[in-house]
Enzyme design. Structure first.
Site, PDB file in Angstrom:
ATOM      1  N   GLU A  91       0.649  -1.107  -0.183  1.00 20.89           N
ATOM      2  CA  GLU A  91      -0.134  -0.036  -0.060  1.00 20.89           C
ATOM      3  C   GLU A  91       0.869   1.409  -0.169  1.00 20.89           C
ATOM      4  OE1 GLU A  91      -2.637  -0.121   3.461  1.00 20.89           O
ATOM      5  OE2 GLU A  91      -3.251  -2.118   2.782  1.00 20.89           O
ATOM      6  N   CYS A 104       3.248   8.491   1.046  1.00 23.04           N
ATOM      7  CA  CYS A 104       3.718   7.517   1.894  1.00 23.04           C
ATOM      8  C   CYS A 104       3.797   6.021   1.038  1.00 23.04           C
ATOM      9  CB  CYS A 104       2.697   7.620   3.069  1.00 23.04           C
ATOM     10  SG  CYS A 104       3.223   6.365   4.404  1.00 23.04           S
ATOM     11  N   CYS A 111       5.809  -7.453   7.383  1.00 23.82           N
ATOM     12  CA  CYS A 111       6.767  -7.174   8.104  1.00 23.82           C
ATOM     13  C   CYS A 111       7.288  -7.930   9.416  1.00 23.82           C
ATOM     14  CB  CYS A 111       6.504  -5.575   8.978  1.00 23.82           C
ATOM     15  SG  CYS A 111       7.706  -4.891   9.592  1.00 23.82           S
ATOM     16  N   CYS A 115       5.224  -5.057  15.776  1.00 20.81           N
ATOM     17  CA  CYS A 115       4.665  -4.277  16.493  1.00 20.81           C
ATOM     18  C   CYS A 115       3.125  -4.497  16.917  1.00 20.81           C
ATOM     19  CB  CYS A 115       4.623  -2.842  16.066  1.00 20.81           C
ATOM     20  SG  CYS A 115       6.415  -2.423  15.852  1.00 20.81           S
ATOM     21  N   CYS A 118       0.086  -2.791  14.926  1.00 18.80           N
ATOM     22  CA  CYS A 118       0.276  -2.507  13.526  1.00 18.80           C
ATOM     23  C   CYS A 118      -0.258  -3.561  12.648  1.00 18.80           C
ATOM     24  CB  CYS A 118       1.719  -2.108  13.136  1.00 18.80           C
ATOM     25  SG  CYS A 118       2.109  -1.960  11.637  1.00 18.80           S
ATOM     26  N   CYS A 332      -1.629   1.766   7.657  1.00 16.55           N
ATOM     27  CA  CYS A 332      -0.949   0.996   6.719  1.00 16.55           C
ATOM     28  C   CYS A 332      -1.336  -0.212   7.034  1.00 16.55           C
ATOM     29  CB  CYS A 332       0.518   1.261   6.482  1.00 16.55           C
ATOM     30  SG  CYS A 332       1.177   0.915   8.177  1.00 16.55           S
TER      31      CYS A 332
HETATM   32  N1  SAH Z   1       8.614   0.412  10.154  1.00 15.93           N
HETATM   33  C1  SAH Z   1       8.840   1.403  10.283  1.00 15.93           C
HETATM   34  C2  SAH Z   1       7.973   2.343   9.202  1.00 15.93           C
HETATM   35  C3  SAH Z   1       6.555   1.873   9.072  1.00 15.93           C
HETATM   36  S1  SAH Z   1       5.273   2.211  10.137  1.00 15.93           S
HETATM   37  C4  SAH Z   1       8.394   2.435  11.822  1.00 15.93           C
HETATM   38  O1  SAH Z   1       8.053   1.362  12.701  1.00 15.93           O
HETATM   39  O2  SAH Z   1       8.780   3.522  11.864  1.00 15.93           O
HETATM   40  C5  SAH Z   1       5.245   4.014  10.161  1.00 15.93           C
HETATM   41  C6  SAH Z   1       4.547   4.355  11.457  1.00 15.93           C
HETATM   42  O3  SAH Z   1       3.153   4.161  11.500  1.00 15.93           O
HETATM   43  C7  SAH Z   1       5.272   3.944  12.469  1.00 15.93           C
HETATM   44  O4  SAH Z   1       5.533   4.892  13.629  1.00 15.93           O
HETATM   45  C8  SAH Z   1       4.529   2.843  13.315  1.00 15.93           C
HETATM   46  O5  SAH Z   1       4.674   2.636  14.602  1.00 15.93           O
HETATM   47  C9  SAH Z   1       3.118   3.410  12.821  1.00 15.93           C
HETATM   48  N2  SAH Z   1       1.747   2.825  13.095  1.00 15.93           N
HETATM   49  C10 SAH Z   1       1.816   1.296  12.601  1.00 15.93           C
HETATM   50  N3  SAH Z   1       0.450   1.064  13.065  1.00 15.93           N
HETATM   51  C11 SAH Z   1      -0.126   2.126  13.502  1.00 15.93           C
HETATM   52  C12 SAH Z   1      -1.674   2.458  13.887  1.00 15.93           C
HETATM   53  N4  SAH Z   1      -2.544   1.717  13.876  1.00 15.93           N
HETATM   54  N5  SAH Z   1      -2.083   3.566  14.074  1.00 15.93           N
HETATM   55  C13 SAH Z   1      -1.096   4.640  14.263  1.00 15.93           C
HETATM   56  N6  SAH Z   1       0.354   4.650  13.766  1.00 15.93           N
HETATM   57  C14 SAH Z   1       0.744   3.374  13.421  1.00 15.93           C
END
Ligand code: SAH
Length: 345
Positions: A91, A104, A111, A115, A118, A332
């Site tokens: 995406e 973006c 991944c 986390c 996510c 995402c």
């Molecule tokens: N892996 C990298 C980049 C991709 S995620 C990173 O962790 O920074 C981009 C951002 O979106 C990160 O800060 C991640 O923690 C956040 N993110 C993931 N899921 C999310 C959600 N449901 N709501 C808000 N931010 C989210």
């Protein structure tokens, strides 16, 4: 297998042209066509017909194809689903700002960072994206929208520093003056905190903006929601961030996804002030986007604004990220997981 020319630098294309019995400058002409978004050799009218025929036999220009879109008409945000040549999907989100358009984009299919809040990580890592597949998210989105992209953020699916070589090639290709010529200052890479890669990145790409996903400021709490913290705990991460700002003179962005009842209490705000006070940084507060895969909920906007104000008052620059694309599953990973519902005609 055919050579995918989208992955190649000007120098590599010059060699490739020479191997095919052409003058090396033909390689530069090829590069210019490819990076203006042309995928069909027939359009490359300054190359001879014989060379174009040979190219179609030996080479290809393959990246991504947009197969789905969600649109938030209130603010112009558009979320794209890109299909890769092997059928996998990732995406990207196209956003309009006063100073230009931003994309973006994704760096991996899935991944492996795990986390907990996510959606991209739910099925683990499927594969890395190539440099060409990252680039083509930019080119295809420009073609699709008919608009220029002025800024890219590598904040879509995946952990870019878990795919460092391809990321580096992508950034260099996008920066190349013969190609899109995007300034490094208009690029941002976001990491969950892979410490050794941060140092390398500061040496390789001192002008590219770095964002670090923090989300919690105790080791116990951060490890609970971000397993990467067990490998690179907070003190090591914050030390690497301080070194980054000292070595590059550049401000670092901290992402802090506000999760209701998890990291948005009074003590959490104190910890942010304590740990980040005095650093050359900016804190981006992002009320968590709800995803179906877990029970976490975002903090309300009022509380988020209140936290930003408290941080600002104590000298830690902070803003609540403008809510873009709220109607279209801003987080995402979500479009891909629902992709059967959103295939464009
Ligand atoms: N892996 C990298 C980049 C991709 S995620 C990173 O962790 O920074 C981009 C951002 O979106 C990160 O800060 C991640 O923690 C956040 N993110 C993931 N899921 C999310 C959600 N449901 N709501 C808000 N931010 C989210």
């Amino acid at each position: 297998m055919k050579n995918n020319l989208l992955e190649m630098t000007v120098e590599e294309l010059k060699l490739f042209a020479a191997e095919m019995g052409e003058k090396p400058f033909r390689g530069k002409q090829l590069f210019k066509w490819i990076h203006s978004g042309v995928k069909d050799f027939d359009y490359m009218t300054n190359l001879s017909e014989a060379f174009r025929r040979k190219l179609s036999e030996k080479a290809e220009i393959t990246g991504v194809e947009i197969i789905g879109e969600q649109r938030d008409r209130s603010d112009g945000t558009r979320k794209f689903l890109y299909r890769l040549a092997d059928g996998e999907t990732v995406e990207g989100v196209f956003m309009k700002y006063k100073y230009g358009n931003s994309l973006c984009l994704s760096s991996q299919v899935g991944c492996r960072m795990g986390c907990r809040f996510c959606a991209s990580t739910a099925d683990g890592l499927i594969r890395n994206l190539t440099a060409g597949e990252m680039l083509d998210q930019v080119y295809e989105s420009e073609k699709y929208t008919g608009e220029k992209i002025n800024h890219i953020v590598v904040m879509g699916m995946g952990e870019p520093f878990d795919n460092y070589e391809n990321l580096a090639r992508f950034l260099r290709l996008l920066h190349d003056p013969e190609g899109k010529n995007l300034s490094y200052r208009n690029m941002t890479v976001s990491t969950c905190g892979i410490v050794p890669a941060m140092k390398r990145f500061s040496e390789d790409f001192a002008s590219v903006n770095l964002a670090v996903s923090l989300h919690r400021l105790t080791d116990k709490g951060r490890s609970e929601i971000m397993p990467v913290n067990k490998s690179y705990p907070l003190e090591k991460l914050l030390k690497a961030c301080r070194e980054y700002t000292e070595n590059t003179g550049r401000r670092i962005t901290f992402e802090y996804a506000l999760i209701n009842g998890v990291n948005d209490g009074a003590r959490d705000v104190e910890l942010i002030k304590e740990k980040l006070g005095g650093m050359l940084c900016h804190v981006n507060l992002i009320p968590l986007n709800k995803v179906e895969e877990n029970n976490f909920r975002g903090t309300g906007r009022k509380r988020a604004a209140d936290i930003a104000l408290q941080l600002e008052k104590s000298g830690v620059p902070a803003t609540v990220r403008r809510e873009l694309g709220a109607e279209i599953d801003g987080a995402c990973g979500q479009l891909r997981r629902k992709s059967d519902l959103h295939i464009a005609p």
